[in-house]
Design a protein around this motif. Sequence first.
Motif, PDB file in Angstrom:
ATOM      1  N   GLN A  67       0.831  -1.210   0.000  1.00 13.79           N
ATOM      2  CA  GLN A  67       0.000   0.000   0.000  1.00 13.79           C
ATOM      3  C   GLN A  67       0.861   1.253   0.000  1.00 13.79           C
ATOM      4  O   GLN A  67       0.549   2.247  -0.663  1.00 13.79           O
ATOM      5  N   THR A  68       1.946   1.203   0.757  1.00 13.91           N
ATOM      6  CA  THR A  68       2.837   2.361   0.844  1.00 13.91           C
ATOM      7  C   THR A  68       3.472   2.673  -0.506  1.00 13.91           C
ATOM      8  O   THR A  68       3.501   3.830  -0.945  1.00 13.91           O
ATOM      9  N   GLU A  69       3.970   1.655  -1.188  1.00 13.58           N
ATOM     10  CA  GLU A  69       4.564   1.853  -2.515  1.00 13.58           C
ATOM     11  C   GLU A  69       3.552   2.498  -3.458  1.00 13.58           C
ATOM     12  O   GLU A  69       3.878   3.436  -4.201  1.00 13.58           O
ATOM     13  N   GLU A  70       2.319   2.020  -3.387  1.00 10.87           N
ATOM     14  CA  GLU A  70       1.250   2.527  -4.250  1.00 10.87           C
ATOM     15  C   GLU A  70       0.957   4.002  -3.949  1.00 10.87           C
ATOM     16  O   GLU A  70       0.838   4.827  -4.866  1.00 10.87           O
ATOM     17  N   VAL A  71       0.840   4.333  -2.669  1.00  7.80           N
ATOM     18  CA  VAL A  71       0.533   5.708  -2.268  1.00  7.80           C
ATOM     19  C   VAL A  71       1.666   6.657  -2.661  1.00  7.80           C
ATOM     20  O   VAL A  71       1.412   7.747  -3.184  1.00  7.80           O
ATOM     21  N   VAL A  72       2.901   6.268  -2.392  1.00  4.83           N
ATOM     22  CA  VAL A  72       4.037   7.125  -2.725  1.00  4.83           C
ATOM     23  C   VAL A  72       4.093   7.379  -4.237  1.00  4.83           C
ATOM     24  O   VAL A  72       4.342   8.512  -4.680  1.00  4.83           O
ATOM     25  N   ASN A 118       8.834   1.363   5.366  1.00  7.09           N
ATOM     26  CA  ASN A 118       8.038   1.304   4.135  1.00  7.09           C
ATOM     27  C   ASN A 118       8.128   2.609   3.350  1.00  7.09           C
ATOM     28  O   ASN A 118       8.368   2.613   2.134  1.00  7.09           O
ATOM     29  N   PHE A 119       7.926   3.721   4.044  1.00  5.08           N
ATOM     30  CA  PHE A 119       7.893   5.020   3.358  1.00  5.08           C
ATOM     31  C   PHE A 119       9.285   5.474   2.926  1.00  5.08           C
ATOM     32  O   PHE A 119       9.437   6.022   1.831  1.00  5.08           O
ATOM     33  N   ILE A 120      10.274   5.253   3.770  1.00  7.27           N
ATOM     34  CA  ILE A 120      11.634   5.634   3.375  1.00  7.27           C
ATOM     35  C   ILE A 120      12.074   4.814   2.162  1.00  7.27           C
ATOM     36  O   ILE A 120      12.667   5.350   1.212  1.00  7.27           O
ATOM     37  N   HIS A 121      11.772   3.537   2.177  1.00  9.89           N
ATOM     38  CA  HIS A 121      12.112   2.647   1.055  1.00  9.89           C
ATOM     39  C   HIS A 121      11.485   3.163  -0.240  1.00  9.89           C
ATOM     40  O   HIS A 121      12.128   3.166  -1.305  1.00  9.89           O
ATOM     41  N   ALA A 122      10.245   3.625  -0.134  1.00 11.34           N
ATOM     42  CA  ALA A 122       9.521   4.069  -1.333  1.00 11.34           C
ATOM     43  C   ALA A 122       9.981   5.436  -1.840  1.00 11.34           C
ATOM     44  O   ALA A 122       9.995   5.673  -3.048  1.00 11.34           O
ATOM     45  N   VAL A 123      10.363   6.340  -0.931  1.00 13.56           N
ATOM     46  CA  VAL A 123      10.763   7.690  -1.388  1.00 13.56           C
ATOM     47  C   VAL A 123      12.245   7.786  -1.746  1.00 13.56           C
ATOM     48  O   VAL A 123      12.651   8.736  -2.431  1.00 13.56           O
ATOM     49  N   THR A 124      13.045   6.823  -1.303  1.00 11.15           N
ATOM     50  CA  THR A 124      14.492   6.895  -1.542  1.00 11.15           C
ATOM     51  C   THR A 124      14.855   7.085  -3.018  1.00 11.15           C
ATOM     52  O   THR A 124      15.647   7.982  -3.348  1.00 11.15           O
ATOM     53  N   PRO A 125      14.294   6.288  -3.958  1.00 15.47           N
ATOM     54  CA  PRO A 125      14.667   6.491  -5.368  1.00 15.47           C
ATOM     55  C   PRO A 125      14.291   7.887  -5.872  1.00 15.47           C
ATOM     56  O   PRO A 125      15.037   8.483  -6.660  1.00 15.47           O
ATOM     57  N   ILE A 126      13.170   8.411  -5.387  1.00 14.96           N
ATOM     58  CA  ILE A 126      12.709   9.737  -5.807  1.00 14.96           C
ATOM     59  C   ILE A 126      13.677  10.810  -5.316  1.00 14.96           C
ATOM     60  O   ILE A 126      14.118  11.675  -6.075  1.00 14.96           O
TER      61      ILE A 126
END
Length: 245
Positions: A67-72, A118-126
Motif C-alpha cells: 500500500q505504501t509503494e502505491e501511495v508514494v 516502508n515510506f523511506i524505502h519508497a521515497v528513496t529512489p525519488i
Amino acid sequence: MGLLTGKTALITGAARGIGKGIALKFAAEGANIAFTDLEENKETEMEIAALGVKAKSYASNAADFAQTEEVVNKVHEEFGSIDILVNNAGITKDGLMMRMTEQQWDAVIAVNLKSAFNFIHAVTPIMMRQKSGSIINMASVVGVHGNAGQSNYAASKAGLIALAKSIGQELGSRGVRANAIAPGFIETAMTAQLSEEIREEWKKKIPLRRGGTVEDIANVATFLASDLSSYVTGQVIQVDGGMNM
C-alpha cells in the motif's frame, strides 16, 4: 515567500494531533501537502488547502508495504516531487513486559517502525534522483531514555532514531538528510485524558514547567524540513522542555 515554498511534503498519520499540526505549519510556510491516515480525511484536507496550497488526503495503512509503494507513487505522480517525508504514524499499546501480548508488541512495531521503513524505502529512489530531500522521523523521549510499561513503544521509537541516523549516512552523499524529533510531554487530545494530578506531576519534572504544544513540535519539524537545516543530518532533537537533559 515561506520557508517551504515550492516543496511537497508527505506526512503519515496526519489527520489529527501532531501530524495535523505539522501539516498546517508546513502549509503556512508554503509547502504542498500530501498526507495519509487509515481513511481519507477531506475535512483536514480542506483545512490545509485553505492556506493556499495543494493538499490531498490518502487512505493507507502505513504498516502495509505494498500500500505504501502505491501511495508514494500516486503522490509523486500527482505532486511532481516529494521533498519532505515525515514519518509520524504511531500507536500505543502499553503494558508491563510480563503481561504484554505478542499482538501488542507486533502491532506497535509494525505501525511505528515498519511504516517508516516502508515510506523511506519508497521515497528513496525519488529523493536520490532529485539529489535532495529531508526525512523526519517522529520519535519520543522514551526512545532515548526508555519507560516502564512501554517497552514496545520505546523500542519502536529508539528504532526510528537509529533508522534516521543510518539513512543519514546512506543518503547524505545524494543530498538527502534524515533526522528525528523526540517529543516529551505534549498537550494533545490523548494527554488531555490524563487526570489533572498526573499532568501536574509531569510538569514538576519539566524545567520549563509546562507541557509542550503541537506548535512546539511543528516549529522544529519546519526547521528540519527547510534549508535552514541544510547542514543537519543524523540528529535527534528532544523537544521536551528540558525534561530529559
